[in-house]
Design a protein around this motif. Structure first.
Motif, PDB file in Angstrom:
ATOM      1  N   SER A  31     -24.931 -45.113 -35.428  1.00  0.00           N
ATOM      2  CA  SER A  31     -25.544 -43.832 -36.225  1.00  0.00           C
ATOM      3  C   SER A  31     -23.798 -43.722 -37.242  1.00  0.00           C
ATOM      4  CB  SER A  31     -25.425 -42.640 -35.388  1.00  0.00           C
ATOM      5  OG  SER A  31     -24.405 -42.670 -34.651  1.00  0.00           O
ATOM      6  N   ILE A  32     -23.937 -43.030 -38.042  1.00  0.00           N
ATOM      7  CA  ILE A  32     -22.698 -42.322 -39.041  1.00  0.00           C
ATOM      8  C   ILE A  32     -21.929 -41.640 -38.015  1.00  0.00           C
ATOM      9  CG2 ILE A  32     -21.896 -41.462 -41.063  1.00  0.00           C
ATOM     10  CD1 ILE A  32     -24.558 -42.068 -42.163  1.00  0.00           C
ATOM     11  N   PRO A  33     -20.676 -42.156 -37.999  1.00  0.00           N
ATOM     12  CA  PRO A  33     -19.632 -41.075 -36.977  1.00  0.00           C
ATOM     13  C   PRO A  33     -19.303 -40.049 -37.666  1.00  0.00           C
ATOM     14  CG  PRO A  33     -18.853 -43.334 -37.514  1.00  0.00           C
ATOM     15  CD  PRO A  33     -20.116 -43.328 -38.206  1.00  0.00           C
ATOM     16  N   GLN A  50     -28.157 -52.152 -45.168  1.00  0.00           N
ATOM     17  CA  GLN A  50     -27.774 -52.897 -43.795  1.00  0.00           C
ATOM     18  C   GLN A  50     -28.996 -53.616 -43.124  1.00  0.00           C
ATOM     19  OE1 GLN A  50     -24.412 -52.806 -43.009  1.00  0.00           O
ATOM     20  NE2 GLN A  50     -24.422 -51.586 -44.937  1.00  0.00           N
ATOM     21  N   ALA A  51     -29.958 -53.148 -43.328  1.00  0.00           N
ATOM     22  CA  ALA A  51     -31.299 -53.549 -42.583  1.00  0.00           C
ATOM     23  C   ALA A  51     -32.015 -54.838 -43.034  1.00  0.00           C
ATOM     24  CB  ALA A  51     -32.520 -52.508 -42.630  1.00  0.00           C
ATOM     25  N   PRO A  52     -31.732 -55.213 -44.472  1.00  0.00           N
ATOM     26  CA  PRO A  52     -32.128 -56.410 -44.828  1.00  0.00           C
ATOM     27  C   PRO A  52     -31.463 -57.581 -44.326  1.00  0.00           C
ATOM     28  CG  PRO A  52     -32.076 -55.135 -46.714  1.00  0.00           C
ATOM     29  CD  PRO A  52     -31.350 -54.398 -45.458  1.00  0.00           C
ATOM     30  N   ARG A  53     -30.238 -57.514 -43.582  1.00  0.00           N
ATOM     31  CA  ARG A  53     -29.417 -58.447 -43.230  1.00  0.00           C
ATOM     32  C   ARG A  53     -29.358 -58.499 -41.813  1.00  0.00           C
ATOM     33  NH1 ARG A  53     -28.583 -57.381 -48.179  1.00  0.00           N
ATOM     34  NH2 ARG A  53     -27.235 -58.572 -49.444  1.00  0.00           N
ATOM     35  N   GLY A  54     -30.436 -57.748 -41.191  1.00  0.00           N
ATOM     36  CA  GLY A  54     -30.325 -57.825 -39.655  1.00  0.00           C
ATOM     37  C   GLY A  54     -29.674 -56.727 -38.989  1.00  0.00           C
ATOM     38  N   GLY A  55     -29.046 -55.803 -39.548  1.00  0.00           N
ATOM     39  CA  GLY A  55     -28.553 -54.528 -38.997  1.00  0.00           C
ATOM     40  C   GLY A  55     -29.510 -53.445 -39.303  1.00  0.00           C
ATOM     41  N   GLY A  56     -28.878 -52.221 -39.632  1.00  0.00           N
ATOM     42  CA  GLY A  56     -29.706 -51.000 -40.061  1.00  0.00           C
ATOM     43  C   GLY A  56     -28.881 -49.761 -39.304  1.00  0.00           C
ATOM     44  N   LEU A  57     -28.473 -49.059 -39.988  1.00  0.00           N
ATOM     45  CA  LEU A  57     -28.064 -47.764 -39.299  1.00  0.00           C
ATOM     46  C   LEU A  57     -29.074 -47.008 -38.946  1.00  0.00           C
ATOM     47  CD1 LEU A  57     -25.112 -46.894 -41.904  1.00  0.00           C
ATOM     48  CD2 LEU A  57     -24.789 -47.517 -39.436  1.00  0.00           C
ATOM     49  N   SER A  58     -28.861 -46.460 -37.778  1.00  0.00           N
ATOM     50  CA  SER A  58     -29.986 -45.578 -37.237  1.00  0.00           C
ATOM     51  C   SER A  58     -29.952 -43.947 -36.860  1.00  0.00           C
ATOM     52  CB  SER A  58     -30.800 -46.427 -36.003  1.00  0.00           C
ATOM     53  OG  SER A  58     -29.723 -46.533 -35.218  1.00  0.00           O
ATOM     54  N   GLY A  59     -30.854 -43.676 -36.307  1.00  0.00           N
ATOM     55  CA  GLY A  59     -30.922 -42.203 -35.850  1.00  0.00           C
ATOM     56  C   GLY A  59     -31.037 -41.159 -37.086  1.00  0.00           C
ATOM     57  N   SER A  60     -30.745 -39.981 -36.895  1.00  0.00           N
ATOM     58  CA  SER A  60     -31.070 -39.241 -38.231  1.00  0.00           C
ATOM     59  C   SER A  60     -29.945 -39.226 -38.976  1.00  0.00           C
ATOM     60  CB  SER A  60     -31.254 -37.684 -37.481  1.00  0.00           C
ATOM     61  OG  SER A  60     -30.167 -36.975 -36.788  1.00  0.00           O
ATOM     62  N   VAL A  61     -30.394 -38.774 -40.159  1.00  0.00           N
ATOM     63  CA  VAL A  61     -29.117 -38.567 -41.402  1.00  0.00           C
ATOM     64  C   VAL A  61     -28.512 -37.363 -41.205  1.00  0.00           C
ATOM     65  CG1 VAL A  61     -28.930 -38.450 -43.794  1.00  0.00           C
ATOM     66  CG2 VAL A  61     -30.721 -40.059 -42.940  1.00  0.00           C
ATOM     67  N   PRO A  62     -27.166 -37.472 -40.954  1.00  0.00           N
ATOM     68  CA  PRO A  62     -26.418 -36.200 -40.829  1.00  0.00           C
ATOM     69  C   PRO A  62     -26.291 -35.417 -42.164  1.00  0.00           C
ATOM     70  CG  PRO A  62     -24.727 -38.308 -41.056  1.00  0.00           C
ATOM     71  CD  PRO A  62     -26.333 -38.659 -41.092  1.00  0.00           C
TER      72      PRO A  62
END
Length: 85
Positions: A31-33, A50-62
């Motif tokens: 998540s975003i700190p 981030q997601a197209p490269r295998g990652g991806g921030l997740s959770g809710s958008v703060p």
């Protein structure tokens, strides 16, 4: 695009004079700190792609409502869920 992976370190948001943060095109996860969403100096934040490269921030958008100086925010191509604040 620096090939960064893992979570965004919370200390980044504690940099008092940080005005521009671009971490786009990496493989960040988690998540975003809270420290990022509380940094009053921040004017530009790009955490996109981030997601197209295998990652991806997740959770809710703060909420970024308290950041009066923030004029540009890019969060596309991640794995966020839920409504926008």
């Amino acid at each position: 695009r620096c090939g960064l992976s893992g979570q965004i370190p919370s200390w980044l948001g504690n940099l008092a004079d940080l005005q521009l943060l671009s971490l786009a095109g990496n493989m960040l996860t988690g998540s975003i700190p809270d420290s990022i969403t509380a940094n009053q100096s921040l004017r530009y934040l790009d955490l996109s792609d981030q997601a197209p490269r295998g990652g991806g921030l997740s959770g809710s958008v703060p909420s970024f409502n308290s950041l009066e100086n923030l004029s540009e925010l890019y969060l596309q191509k991640n794995k966020f869920q839920g409504p926008l604040p």
